[in-house]
Design a protein around this motif. Sequence first.
Motif, PDB file in Angstrom:
ATOM      1  N   ASN A   5       0.868  -1.180   0.000  1.00  0.00           N
ATOM      2  CA  ASN A   5       0.000   0.000   0.000  1.00  0.00           C
ATOM      3  C   ASN A   5       0.903   1.227   0.000  1.00  0.00           C
ATOM      4  O   ASN A   5       1.878   1.296   0.755  1.00  0.00           O
ATOM      5  N   ILE A   6       0.542   2.184  -0.853  1.00  0.00           N
ATOM      6  CA  ILE A   6       1.354   3.383  -1.049  1.00  0.00           C
ATOM      7  C   ILE A   6       0.510   4.623  -0.799  1.00  0.00           C
ATOM      8  O   ILE A   6      -0.647   4.687  -1.228  1.00  0.00           O
ATOM      9  N   LEU A   7       1.092   5.606  -0.121  1.00  0.00           N
ATOM     10  CA  LEU A   7       0.449   6.905   0.048  1.00  0.00           C
ATOM     11  C   LEU A   7       1.215   7.939  -0.760  1.00  0.00           C
ATOM     12  O   LEU A   7       2.428   8.060  -0.634  1.00  0.00           O
ATOM     13  N   GLU A  58     -12.868  12.604   8.595  1.00  0.00           N
ATOM     14  CA  GLU A  58     -11.729  11.690   8.544  1.00  0.00           C
ATOM     15  C   GLU A  58     -12.069  10.289   9.049  1.00  0.00           C
ATOM     16  O   GLU A  58     -11.607   9.297   8.484  1.00  0.00           O
ATOM     17  N   ASP A  59     -12.882  10.189  10.097  1.00  0.00           N
ATOM     18  CA  ASP A  59     -13.255   8.867  10.629  1.00  0.00           C
ATOM     19  C   ASP A  59     -14.025   8.054   9.599  1.00  0.00           C
ATOM     20  O   ASP A  59     -13.778   6.856   9.429  1.00  0.00           O
ATOM     21  N   ARG A  60     -14.942   8.700   8.913  1.00  0.00           N
ATOM     22  CA  ARG A  60     -15.727   7.997   7.893  1.00  0.00           C
ATOM     23  C   ARG A  60     -14.863   7.605   6.696  1.00  0.00           C
ATOM     24  O   ARG A  60     -15.062   6.539   6.107  1.00  0.00           O
ATOM     25  N   GLU A  64     -14.279   3.829   5.405  1.00  0.00           N
ATOM     26  CA  GLU A  64     -14.542   3.521   3.998  1.00  0.00           C
ATOM     27  C   GLU A  64     -13.334   2.829   3.336  1.00  0.00           C
ATOM     28  O   GLU A  64     -13.502   1.939   2.504  1.00  0.00           O
ATOM     29  N   LEU A  65     -12.135   3.218   3.731  1.00  0.00           N
ATOM     30  CA  LEU A  65     -10.914   2.678   3.121  1.00  0.00           C
ATOM     31  C   LEU A  65     -10.424   1.367   3.744  1.00  0.00           C
ATOM     32  O   LEU A  65      -9.649   0.638   3.114  1.00  0.00           O
ATOM     33  N   GLU A  66     -10.850   1.084   4.948  1.00  0.00           N
ATOM     34  CA  GLU A  66     -10.288  -0.032   5.729  1.00  0.00           C
ATOM     35  C   GLU A  66     -10.198  -1.346   4.950  1.00  0.00           C
ATOM     36  O   GLU A  66      -9.135  -1.978   4.910  1.00  0.00           O
ATOM     37  N   ASN A  67     -11.283  -1.780   4.322  1.00  0.00           N
ATOM     38  CA  ASN A  67     -11.257  -3.071   3.618  1.00  0.00           C
ATOM     39  C   ASN A  67     -10.311  -3.070   2.426  1.00  0.00           C
ATOM     40  O   ASN A  67      -9.622  -4.060   2.177  1.00  0.00           O
ATOM     41  N   HIS A  68     -10.259  -1.953   1.702  1.00  0.00           N
ATOM     42  CA  HIS A  68      -9.318  -1.845   0.576  1.00  0.00           C
ATOM     43  C   HIS A  68      -7.886  -2.002   1.078  1.00  0.00           C
ATOM     44  O   HIS A  68      -7.069  -2.688   0.461  1.00  0.00           O
ATOM     45  N   PHE A  83      -4.081  11.371   9.624  1.00  0.00           N
ATOM     46  CA  PHE A  83      -5.233  10.672  10.192  1.00  0.00           C
ATOM     47  C   PHE A  83      -5.345   9.216   9.723  1.00  0.00           C
ATOM     48  O   PHE A  83      -6.155   8.459  10.235  1.00  0.00           O
ATOM     49  N   PHE A  84      -4.519   8.824   8.758  1.00  0.00           N
ATOM     50  CA  PHE A  84      -4.535   7.433   8.310  1.00  0.00           C
ATOM     51  C   PHE A  84      -3.770   6.576   9.313  1.00  0.00           C
ATOM     52  O   PHE A  84      -2.724   6.999   9.816  1.00  0.00           O
ATOM     53  N   PRO A  85      -4.241   5.346   9.582  1.00  0.00           N
ATOM     54  CA  PRO A  85      -3.483   4.461  10.483  1.00  0.00           C
ATOM     55  C   PRO A  85      -2.085   4.172   9.929  1.00  0.00           C
ATOM     56  O   PRO A  85      -1.941   3.904   8.727  1.00  0.00           O
TER      57      PRO A  85
END
Length: 172
Positions: A5-7, A58-60, A64-68, A83-85
């Motif tokens: 995974n890349i940011l 940010e929480d939503r 929304e991204l968690e499974n991806h 705010f991303f883990p």
Amino acid sequence: MVQPNILLTGTPGVGKTTLGKELASRSGLKYINVGDLAKEGQLYDGYDEDYDCPLLDEDRVVDELENHMKEGGVIVDYHGCDFFPERWFHGVFVLRTDNSILYKRLETRGYNEKKLQDNIQCEIFQVLYEEAMESYKEEIVHQLSSNIPEDLEHNLNYILKWIEQWLKENSS
């Protein structure tokens, strides 16, 4: 096979979206633009009158991204990163652009004067780079220049080589 995974992060106008879409095309990784994701899902928490834009919930977005992100092989494009883990990303790439070039790009987008000046200040003071360094392990944060068209090809090659190396190291 596990994929990284890349940011891609940096001040608005540095070329994250152009790089991200082309990187996805060449690497086979999935591209997600957080701004588009928020718009599609209405993941907002109000409106900022000063900047003339909606405020991200940010929480939503994280929900929304968690499974991806669990699946792997995702390129996330956003101008913030704190705010991303931390566990989500294997590589964080901060794009940087010379202020005079960035000013012209943002002006072309029709940014109001306050939004334009604040984004230029953000770039001058390396706000996004420092945010990335504080949010992730130093060894996964990379800083890339994004001033001229040739930088795009250089950055693509750099990240593609990084992906290749990551896959070698994590293919067991």
